[in-house]
Motif scaffolding. Structure first.
Motif, mmCIF file in Angstrom:
data_model
loop_
_atom_site.group_PDB
_atom_site.id
_atom_site.type_symbol
_atom_site.label_atom_id
_atom_site.label_comp_id
_atom_site.label_asym_id
_atom_site.label_seq_id
_atom_site.Cartn_x
_atom_site.Cartn_y
_atom_site.Cartn_z
ATOM 1 N N PRO A 137 -5.626 13.701 -16.286
ATOM 2 C CA PRO A 137 -5.929 12.350 -16.778
ATOM 3 C C PRO A 137 -4.910 11.835 -17.873
ATOM 4 C CG PRO A 137 -7.639 14.003 -17.115
ATOM 5 C CD PRO A 137 -6.365 14.912 -16.568
ATOM 6 N N GLU A 138 -3.915 12.631 -18.177
ATOM 7 C CA GLU A 138 -2.691 12.080 -19.011
ATOM 8 C C GLU A 138 -1.932 11.315 -18.096
ATOM 9 O OE1 GLU A 138 -3.768 15.193 -19.099
ATOM 10 O OE2 GLU A 138 -4.814 15.499 -21.228
ATOM 11 N N ALA A 139 -1.733 11.621 -16.890
ATOM 12 C CA ALA A 139 -0.801 10.822 -15.820
ATOM 13 C C ALA A 139 -1.373 10.101 -14.935
ATOM 14 C CB ALA A 139 0.067 12.133 -15.091
ATOM 15 N N GLY A 140 -3.061 9.852 -15.272
ATOM 16 C CA GLY A 140 -3.724 9.083 -14.178
ATOM 17 C C GLY A 140 -3.261 7.747 -13.904
ATOM 18 N N LYS A 141 -3.084 6.900 -15.327
ATOM 19 C CA LYS A 141 -2.495 5.633 -14.926
ATOM 20 C C LYS A 141 -1.043 5.399 -14.476
ATOM 21 C CE LYS A 141 -5.732 3.542 -18.606
ATOM 22 N NZ LYS A 141 -5.628 2.929 -19.840
ATOM 23 N N ILE A 142 -0.277 6.510 -15.132
ATOM 24 C CA ILE A 142 1.101 6.121 -14.622
ATOM 25 C C ILE A 142 1.033 6.719 -13.120
ATOM 26 C CG2 ILE A 142 3.290 7.139 -14.793
ATOM 27 C CD1 ILE A 142 2.687 7.473 -17.945
ATOM 28 N N ALA A 143 0.321 7.581 -12.747
ATOM 29 C CA ALA A 143 0.398 8.153 -11.308
ATOM 30 C C ALA A 143 0.027 7.178 -10.415
ATOM 31 C CB ALA A 143 -0.407 9.725 -11.231
ATOM 32 N N SER A 144 -1.004 6.595 -10.624
ATOM 33 C CA SER A 144 -1.470 5.372 -9.769
ATOM 34 C C SER A 144 -0.608 4.370 -9.316
ATOM 35 C CB SER A 144 -2.886 4.962 -10.270
ATOM 36 O OG SER A 144 -2.827 4.077 -11.619
ATOM 37 N N LYS A 145 0.098 3.883 -10.711
ATOM 38 C CA LYS A 145 1.157 2.841 -10.427
ATOM 39 C C LYS A 145 2.388 3.497 -9.587
ATOM 40 C CE LYS A 145 -0.015 0.433 -14.500
ATOM 41 N NZ LYS A 145 0.493 -0.312 -15.955
ATOM 42 N N LEU A 146 2.556 4.452 -9.764
ATOM 43 C CA LEU A 146 3.879 5.251 -8.927
ATOM 44 C C LEU A 146 3.735 5.346 -7.523
ATOM 45 C CD1 LEU A 146 5.145 7.906 -11.692
ATOM 46 C CD2 LEU A 146 6.325 5.910 -10.992
ATOM 47 N N ILE A 147 2.098 5.594 -7.245
ATOM 48 C CA ILE A 147 1.728 5.848 -5.930
ATOM 49 C C ILE A 147 2.069 4.594 -5.408
ATOM 50 C CG2 ILE A 147 -0.156 6.404 -4.467
ATOM 51 C CD1 ILE A 147 -1.029 8.498 -6.413
ATOM 52 N N TYR A 148 1.620 3.367 -6.049
ATOM 53 C CA TYR A 148 1.561 2.003 -5.470
ATOM 54 C C TYR A 148 3.000 1.702 -4.981
ATOM 55 C CZ TYR A 148 1.107 -3.224 -5.373
ATOM 56 O OH TYR A 148 1.393 -4.331 -5.083
ATOM 57 N N PHE A 149 3.798 2.026 -5.961
ATOM 58 C CA PHE A 149 5.365 1.711 -5.720
ATOM 59 C C PHE A 149 5.870 2.760 -4.711
ATOM 60 C CE2 PHE A 149 4.838 -0.741 -9.641
ATOM 61 C CZ PHE A 149 5.135 -1.825 -9.432
ATOM 62 N N GLY A 150 5.297 3.566 -4.089
ATOM 63 C CA GLY A 150 5.813 4.285 -3.274
ATOM 64 C C GLY A 150 6.450 5.990 -3.512
ATOM 65 N N PHE A 151 5.870 6.416 -4.487
ATOM 66 C CA PHE A 151 6.217 7.783 -5.103
ATOM 67 C C PHE A 151 5.215 8.695 -4.684
ATOM 68 C CE2 PHE A 151 8.441 4.816 -7.773
ATOM 69 C CZ PHE A 151 10.008 5.451 -7.783
ATOM 70 N N GLY A 152 5.403 9.752 -4.577
ATOM 71 C CA GLY A 152 4.317 10.842 -4.492
ATOM 72 C C GLY A 152 3.632 10.820 -3.099
ATOM 73 N N PRO A 153 2.179 10.864 -3.078
ATOM 74 C CA PRO A 153 1.575 10.837 -1.944
ATOM 75 C C PRO A 153 1.531 9.274 -1.312
ATOM 76 C CG PRO A 153 0.207 11.838 -3.740
ATOM 77 C CD PRO A 153 1.742 11.407 -4.361
ATOM 78 N N GLY A 154 1.964 8.327 -2.165
ATOM 79 C CA GLY A 154 2.295 6.887 -1.473
ATOM 80 C C GLY A 154 3.633 6.550 -1.033
ATOM 81 N N ALA A 155 4.415 7.688 -0.864
ATOM 82 C CA ALA A 155 5.897 7.500 -0.137
ATOM 83 C C ALA A 155 5.480 7.312 1.242
ATOM 84 C CB ALA A 155 6.586 8.711 -0.435
ATOM 85 N N THR A 156 6.231 5.962 1.666
ATOM 86 C CA THR A 156 6.061 5.690 3.282
ATOM 87 C C THR A 156 7.636 5.293 3.581
ATOM 88 O OG1 THR A 156 5.190 3.526 2.735
ATOM 89 C CG2 THR A 156 3.511 5.143 3.255
ATOM 90 N N LEU A 157 7.627 5.195 4.876
ATOM 91 C CA LEU A 157 9.053 4.747 5.318
ATOM 92 C C LEU A 157 9.317 3.204 4.720
ATOM 93 C CD1 LEU A 157 11.750 5.283 6.880
ATOM 94 C CD2 LEU A 157 10.507 4.588 8.714
#
Length: 469
Positions: free
Chosen positions: A228-248
């Protein structure tokens, strides 16, 4: 002997050219000897206090005392050995250390996730500690001979020096021992800086690469957190292509952004005259390559790290996300440091240390135990002693009459300065936990023995500081 002085030939005509009184009496650098002895004594008392009352007290305490006695004995041998003999021996020590690093991959025991230990009954030995020392000796040996051929050391030979550090680093990384591998990076960095093997611009580019790689790595790890602590930050980072959201596609987008940013930076710096008039567009291309490479290395690091290593990397950012897991060590460390106050609670009276709430209180978090029982005063005493040691090492770089001795002192300065900086940073919760102990203070048989040997070699080198003339 009537008109002869005990002087350093390098410093003739300067006030520090004459030998200090204590040097004239003992023939060695007494400051290094006294500082090392005081740090060792402080560490031994601290280890006793940290282990007292624990189920394994007798076993660990006896091992620590054996390490101290062994280290002092080997250190004395190195004091008596001529520095030139150790210099000629350095290629063999380096080769032997590589053999041991390779052997431990097959015959070693896994402790705390790292297959980096030989265990012979009650005796434990970590070859990476010997490898750090051997690498410093061998790098200095190579650099002296390369500079005899070419004072500036050409690029093929510079790559050879880099390879001398990369080989043990690769073997140590294969053992899953990230912390020891990082210390080799500190040694290489101070050597390349001290020998001017990299231009200031290249050093700056290397620094930028390291910082951005670290930030990208943390971003990928945070994006993958399901807390939960990283929830909002994590979702934004995924949107910008980090972690599970990383694509070519998103990585290509970041690369395009870095190229544009490099071009804008080039025009801006050129406009305010911070870049020389001769600087052209290839400068911007080089910067963009550094940025793109750093973003890629962050993703590679995220994929390469194991789950527990990822948790360690971000536990200093979100210690409350897992207060009884990955965040426990940092939380208890901060409590111990804060409860010590100005004068400390006293030896054996620290609740976090004595009652076992502070984990690894005799190794990785020994500085936190020191702050709780010795307070701010005890912490400043330890830092002052380490500062004196670093100050004297800087004098070794100037006073040693043989270049090999100067380079050995420089390498040890980089090693110890890196270890102290990282250890204190993560104990204070300002850096990821990497499992690097404090030199001379933390428990650790192999490291402690090698610390004593290193002091012994420095004292041997100091025997040649001054001569009668």
């Amino acid at each position: 002997m009537k008109n002869r002085e005990f002087i350093n030939p390098i410093l003739v005509g300067r006030t520090e050219g004459r030998a200090p009184l204590l040097y004239r009496l003992f023939g060695i650098d007494v400051s290094v000897l006294a500082t090392g002895a005081l740090l060792l004594a402080m560490g031994t008392v601290l280890v006793y206090a940290a282990l007292h009352g624990t189920p394994r007290f007798e076993s660990l305490w006896s091992k620590h005392l054996i390490a101290v006695v062994t280290g002092l004995g080997l250190g004395l041998i190195f004091v008596l050995l001529p520095a030139t003999f150790v210099e000629e021996l350095s290629p063999f020590l380096y080769a032997g250390s590589l053999v041991l690093l390779a052997m431990v991959l097959f015959l070693g025991r896994t402790i705390h996730g790292s297959r980096s230990w030989f265990i012979f009954g009650p005796i434990q030995f970590q070859p990476s500690e010997l490898a750090k020392f051997a690498f410093i000796l061998f790098f200095s040996f190579l650099a002296v001979r390369y500079r005899e051929l070419d004072p500036l050391i050409n690029w093929p030979r510079r790559l050879g020096l880099l390879a001398a550090g990369a080989i043990p680093m690769a073997l140590i990384l294969a053992q899953n021992d990230l912390s020891s591998a990082i210390t080799f990076g500190f040694i290489l960095l101070i050597y390349f800086w001290g020998l001017d093997l990299l231009a200031p611009g290249s050093m700056a580019a290397l620094g930028i690469f390291g910082v951005i790689s670290f930030v990208m790595l943390l971003s990928h790890i945070v994006a993958g957190l399901g807390t939960p602590e990283a929830g909002k930050i994590a979702s934004k980072l995924i949107y910008f292509g980090f972690g599970p959201g990383a694509t070519l596609a998103k990585w290509c987008g970041w690369s395009a952004l870095f190229i544009v940013a490099s071009a804008i930076l080039y025009k801006f710096l050129k406009g305010i005259f911070l870049l020389s008039p001769s600087t052209t567009w290839p400068w911007a291309a080089f910067v963009s390559v550094v940025l793109i490479g750093a973003s890629g290395s962050g993703w590679v690091g995220w994929k390469a790290l194991k789950a527990y290593q990822r948790n360690r990397m971000v536990s200093f950012l979100f210690p409350k996300a897992d207060p009884f897991g990955s965040g426990y060590n940092i939380t208890q460390s901060k409590i111990a440091i804060g409860s010590g106050g100005f004068m400390g609670k006293g030896l054996l009276l620290g609740s976090q240390t004595s009652l076992g709430f502070l984990p690894e209180r005799h190794t990785d978090f020994a500085f936190a135990a020191l702050c709780e029982e010795g307070g701010l005063v005890g912490a400043l005493m330890a830092l002052a002693l380490l500062g004196i040691l670093f100050w004297r090492l800087s004098y070794f770089v100037e006073l040693a009459r043989a270049e090999w001795g100067r380079l050995v002192a420089l390498g040890l300065l980089g090693l110890w300065l890196g270890e102290v900086s990282i250890n204190i940073a993560y104990v204070l919760g300002m850096f990821p936990i990497l499992g690097i102990g404090l030199p001379f203070i933390s428990y650790g048989g192999s490291r402690l023995v090698m610390n004593c040997v290193e002091i012994g070699l420095l004292l041997s080198i100091s025997r040649g500081f001054y001569v009668y003339r």
